[in-house]
Design a protein around this motif. Structure first.
Motif, PDB file in Angstrom:
ATOM      1  N   LEU A  56      11.755  81.808   0.786  1.00  0.00           N
ATOM      2  CA  LEU A  56      11.185  80.408   1.294  1.00  0.00           C
ATOM      3  C   LEU A  56      10.867  80.359   2.953  1.00  0.00           C
ATOM      4  O   LEU A  56      10.861  79.354   3.236  1.00  0.00           O
ATOM      5  CB  LEU A  56      12.300  79.443   0.941  1.00  0.00           C
ATOM      6  CG  LEU A  56      12.292  79.304  -0.875  1.00  0.00           C
ATOM      7  CD1 LEU A  56      13.303  78.231  -1.067  1.00  0.00           C
ATOM      8  CD2 LEU A  56      11.144  79.328  -1.629  1.00  0.00           C
ATOM      9  N   GLN A  58       8.386  79.981   5.788  1.00  0.00           N
ATOM     10  CA  GLN A  58       7.181  79.498   5.816  1.00  0.00           C
ATOM     11  C   GLN A  58       6.429  80.223   6.956  1.00  0.00           C
ATOM     12  O   GLN A  58       6.858  80.611   8.042  1.00  0.00           O
ATOM     13  CB  GLN A  58       7.566  78.212   6.577  1.00  0.00           C
ATOM     14  CG  GLN A  58       8.156  77.288   5.373  1.00  0.00           C
ATOM     15  CD  GLN A  58       8.378  75.871   5.929  1.00  0.00           C
ATOM     16  OE1 GLN A  58       7.511  75.230   6.573  1.00  0.00           O
ATOM     17  NE2 GLN A  58       9.260  74.931   5.506  1.00  0.00           N
ATOM     18  N   TYR A  83      13.202  79.081  10.865  1.00  0.00           N
ATOM     19  CA  TYR A  83      14.484  78.438  10.709  1.00  0.00           C
ATOM     20  C   TYR A  83      15.304  78.636  11.562  1.00  0.00           C
ATOM     21  O   TYR A  83      15.714  79.770  12.040  1.00  0.00           O
ATOM     22  CB  TYR A  83      14.947  78.689   9.292  1.00  0.00           C
ATOM     23  CG  TYR A  83      14.154  78.342   8.046  1.00  0.00           C
ATOM     24  CD1 TYR A  83      13.395  77.116   7.983  1.00  0.00           C
ATOM     25  CD2 TYR A  83      13.701  79.523   7.200  1.00  0.00           C
ATOM     26  CE1 TYR A  83      12.496  76.710   6.814  1.00  0.00           C
ATOM     27  CE2 TYR A  83      12.929  79.269   6.029  1.00  0.00           C
ATOM     28  CZ  TYR A  83      12.428  77.795   5.974  1.00  0.00           C
ATOM     29  OH  TYR A  83      11.399  77.393   4.943  1.00  0.00           O
ATOM     30  N   ILE A  86      19.107  78.465   8.414  1.00  0.00           N
ATOM     31  CA  ILE A  86      19.073  78.921   6.760  1.00  0.00           C
ATOM     32  C   ILE A  86      19.678  80.364   6.762  1.00  0.00           C
ATOM     33  O   ILE A  86      20.523  80.971   5.873  1.00  0.00           O
ATOM     34  CB  ILE A  86      17.920  78.857   6.153  1.00  0.00           C
ATOM     35  CG1 ILE A  86      17.604  77.322   5.942  1.00  0.00           C
ATOM     36  CG2 ILE A  86      17.721  79.682   5.267  1.00  0.00           C
ATOM     37  CD1 ILE A  86      16.350  76.888   5.276  1.00  0.00           C
ATOM     38  N   LYS A  92      23.640  77.924   2.560  1.00  0.00           N
ATOM     39  CA  LYS A  92      22.028  77.880   2.699  1.00  0.00           C
ATOM     40  C   LYS A  92      21.238  78.681   2.120  1.00  0.00           C
ATOM     41  O   LYS A  92      20.330  78.731   1.525  1.00  0.00           O
ATOM     42  CB  LYS A  92      21.662  77.331   4.129  1.00  0.00           C
ATOM     43  CG  LYS A  92      22.029  75.877   4.651  1.00  0.00           C
ATOM     44  CD  LYS A  92      21.645  75.677   5.895  1.00  0.00           C
ATOM     45  CE  LYS A  92      22.221  74.182   6.393  1.00  0.00           C
ATOM     46  NZ  LYS A  92      21.563  73.770   7.818  1.00  0.00           N
ATOM     47  N   VAL A  96      18.628  78.730  -0.968  1.00  0.00           N
ATOM     48  CA  VAL A  96      17.479  79.266  -0.855  1.00  0.00           C
ATOM     49  C   VAL A  96      17.161  80.362  -1.986  1.00  0.00           C
ATOM     50  O   VAL A  96      16.070  80.101  -2.394  1.00  0.00           O
ATOM     51  CB  VAL A  96      17.203  79.596   0.609  1.00  0.00           C
ATOM     52  CG1 VAL A  96      15.865  80.500   0.813  1.00  0.00           C
ATOM     53  CG2 VAL A  96      16.829  78.427   1.639  1.00  0.00           C
ATOM     54  N   SER A 100      14.344  79.753  -4.546  1.00  0.00           N
ATOM     55  CA  SER A 100      12.986  80.621  -4.635  1.00  0.00           C
ATOM     56  C   SER A 100      12.768  80.939  -6.149  1.00  0.00           C
ATOM     57  O   SER A 100      11.721  81.142  -6.410  1.00  0.00           O
ATOM     58  CB  SER A 100      13.204  81.672  -3.789  1.00  0.00           C
ATOM     59  OG  SER A 100      14.196  82.526  -4.092  1.00  0.00           O
ATOM     60  N   GLU A 121       7.776  72.196   1.892  1.00  0.00           N
ATOM     61  CA  GLU A 121       7.779  72.339   3.441  1.00  0.00           C
ATOM     62  C   GLU A 121       8.811  71.251   4.175  1.00  0.00           C
ATOM     63  O   GLU A 121       9.714  71.680   4.998  1.00  0.00           O
ATOM     64  CB  GLU A 121       6.555  72.213   3.986  1.00  0.00           C
ATOM     65  CG  GLU A 121       6.246  72.579   5.604  1.00  0.00           C
ATOM     66  CD  GLU A 121       4.594  72.296   6.002  1.00  0.00           C
ATOM     67  OE1 GLU A 121       4.262  73.123   6.502  1.00  0.00           O
ATOM     68  OE2 GLU A 121       4.149  71.115   5.807  1.00  0.00           O
ATOM     69  N   LEU A 124      12.496  71.935   2.908  1.00  0.00           N
ATOM     70  CA  LEU A 124      13.165  73.366   3.513  1.00  0.00           C
ATOM     71  C   LEU A 124      13.293  72.621   4.957  1.00  0.00           C
ATOM     72  O   LEU A 124      14.505  73.346   5.164  1.00  0.00           O
ATOM     73  CB  LEU A 124      12.144  74.381   3.380  1.00  0.00           C
ATOM     74  CG  LEU A 124      12.118  74.901   1.885  1.00  0.00           C
ATOM     75  CD1 LEU A 124      11.032  75.961   1.681  1.00  0.00           C
ATOM     76  CD2 LEU A 124      13.264  75.238   1.330  1.00  0.00           C
ATOM     77  N   ASP A 128      17.232  73.111   6.685  1.00  0.00           N
ATOM     78  CA  ASP A 128      17.472  73.957   7.815  1.00  0.00           C
ATOM     79  C   ASP A 128      18.147  73.051   8.903  1.00  0.00           C
ATOM     80  O   ASP A 128      18.877  73.557   9.720  1.00  0.00           O
ATOM     81  CB  ASP A 128      16.269  74.497   8.063  1.00  0.00           C
ATOM     82  CG  ASP A 128      16.226  75.519   9.562  1.00  0.00           C
ATOM     83  OD1 ASP A 128      17.094  76.555   9.393  1.00  0.00           O
ATOM     84  OD2 ASP A 128      15.626  75.313  10.567  1.00  0.00           O
ATOM     85  N   HIS A 137      20.093  70.880  -3.419  1.00  0.00           N
ATOM     86  CA  HIS A 137      19.717  71.325  -4.289  1.00  0.00           C
ATOM     87  C   HIS A 137      19.513  70.796  -5.629  1.00  0.00           C
ATOM     88  O   HIS A 137      18.462  70.859  -6.458  1.00  0.00           O
ATOM     89  CB  HIS A 137      20.162  72.748  -4.961  1.00  0.00           C
ATOM     90  CG  HIS A 137      21.561  72.761  -5.361  1.00  0.00           C
ATOM     91  ND1 HIS A 137      22.820  72.181  -4.580  1.00  0.00           N
ATOM     92  CD2 HIS A 137      22.416  72.892  -6.556  1.00  0.00           C
ATOM     93  CE1 HIS A 137      23.866  72.284  -5.026  1.00  0.00           C
ATOM     94  NE2 HIS A 137      23.660  72.646  -6.202  1.00  0.00           N
TER      95      HIS A 137
END
Length: 241
Positions: A56, A58, A83, A86, A92, A96, A100, A121, A124, A128, A137
Motif C-alpha cells: 500500500l 503510494q 508515510y 505506518i 498499522k 496494511v 493489501s 489514497e 491510507l 498514517d 480496518h
C-alpha cells in the motif's frame, strides 16, 4: 508500447528469480496493472528501490505498457506520499498487510476508477496520521463496498431486526445463516454512515471487533466471485487480542 505516468498504490510484490520482483499495483489511470522489475533486489545503487514496493505504498510511476502483454515495465518510480508512521508501527503494519490482501483479491478492473483511487489514497493517509485506529480496518472495508457495488441498502435500517448478508438489506425476517441479529446487528449498524474521524468514539471490545470482522469478510465472500480470505487475518486478530 505506450509510456504512461500515473499515481499507483502497491497491492502486492512477489519475488521472481533471485533478483527481481513482480509487483501488482492499482493505478489511478489504468486500474490494476502488473510490473516486472528486473534486478531490483540486487542492484542497491539503482534508481528503483525494492523498498518502494511495500504493501500500500503510494507511488508515481512512469511505465512502459505493452498492448498485448499482462506484464509491463517501469522506467521511473517516486514515492508520492511518504508515510510517517505506518512502516514503524506494528499495528498499522498489520492492518496494511491485511488490507493489501483484501484489495488485491477484490479489485480486478483494468480501467480508470479515479473515485476508488481517491478513497484508498485518502483513507491510507488518514491511517498514517492518526493514533486511534483499532476500528479503522472495519470501517475501511465496509465503506470499500460502496465502490464494489454492494454497500448495504439502508432502507428499514432503524426498525429492522436483522440484516441479510446475501441480500445486502435489512428486514424483520430471519431466513438463514446469512442473517445477523441481536448484538451482531447492533455492531454492524454502528459502523454504517460514519466517517473515519468518528471511529475513535466507537467503543468495541476485542470480541466485538473480531465478530464484526468475520461478518464483513463473510459479506465480501458472498458478493465477490473468487474472493479469498486473507492469510494475514490471524496476524491481525492476534495484534488486536
Amino acid at each position: 508500447m505506450a509510456i504512461i505516468s500515473t499515481k499507483a498504490i502497491v497491492l502486492s510484490a512477489i519475488k521472481y528469480s533471485d533478483s527481481s520482483l513482480i509487483v501488482k499495483c492499482f493505478t489511478e489511470k489504468l486500474g490494476v496493472k502488473t510490473y516486472l522489475i528486473r534486478g531490483v533486489l540486487k542492484n542497491r545503487k539503482g534508481v528503483i528501490k525494492a523498498a518502494y514496493f511495500q504493501p500500500l505504498t503510494q507511488l508515481i510511476l512512469e511505465a512502459n505498457h505493452k498492448q498485448k502483454s499482462n506484464l509491463h515495465s517501469l522506467k521511473e518510480v517516486h514515492v508520492s506520499h511518504a508515510y510517517t508512521s505506518i512502516h514503524r508501527d506494528i499495528v498499522k503494519q498489520s492492518i496494511v498487510l491485511f488490507l493489501s490482501e483484501i484489495l488485491s483479491s477484490s479489485i480486478q478492473e483494468e480501467e480508470e476508477n479515479s473515485v476508488l483511487y481517491e478513497y484508498l489514497e485518502t483513507a491510507l493517509i488518514w491511517l498514517d496520521t492518526h493514533d486511534k485506529i483499532a476500528n479503522f480496518h472495519l470501517l475501511f472495508l465496509l465503506n470499500f463496498t460502496k465502490y464494489l457495488g454492494f454497500y448495504p441498502d439502508l432502507f428499514d435500517q432503524e426498525t429492522a431486526s436483522s440484516f441479510n448478508l446475501f441480500e445486502g438489506s435489512f428486514s424483520n425476517a430471519f431466513t438463514d445463516k446469512n442473517c445477523i441479529v441481536h448484538h451482531n446487528l447492533f455492531l454492524f449498524k454502528t459502523l454504517l454512515g460514519i466517517n473515519f474521524d468518528a471511529i475513535e468514539n466507537v467503543l468495541f471490545s476485542k470480541q466485538d471487533r473480531q465478530a464484526l470482522l468475520q461478518i464483513i469478510i463473510r459479506y465480501f465472500e458472498l458478493h465477490l466471485d473468487g474472493f479469498r480470505k486473507p492469510k494475514s487475518l490471524t496476524i491481525l486478530e492476534t495484534v488486536f487480542s
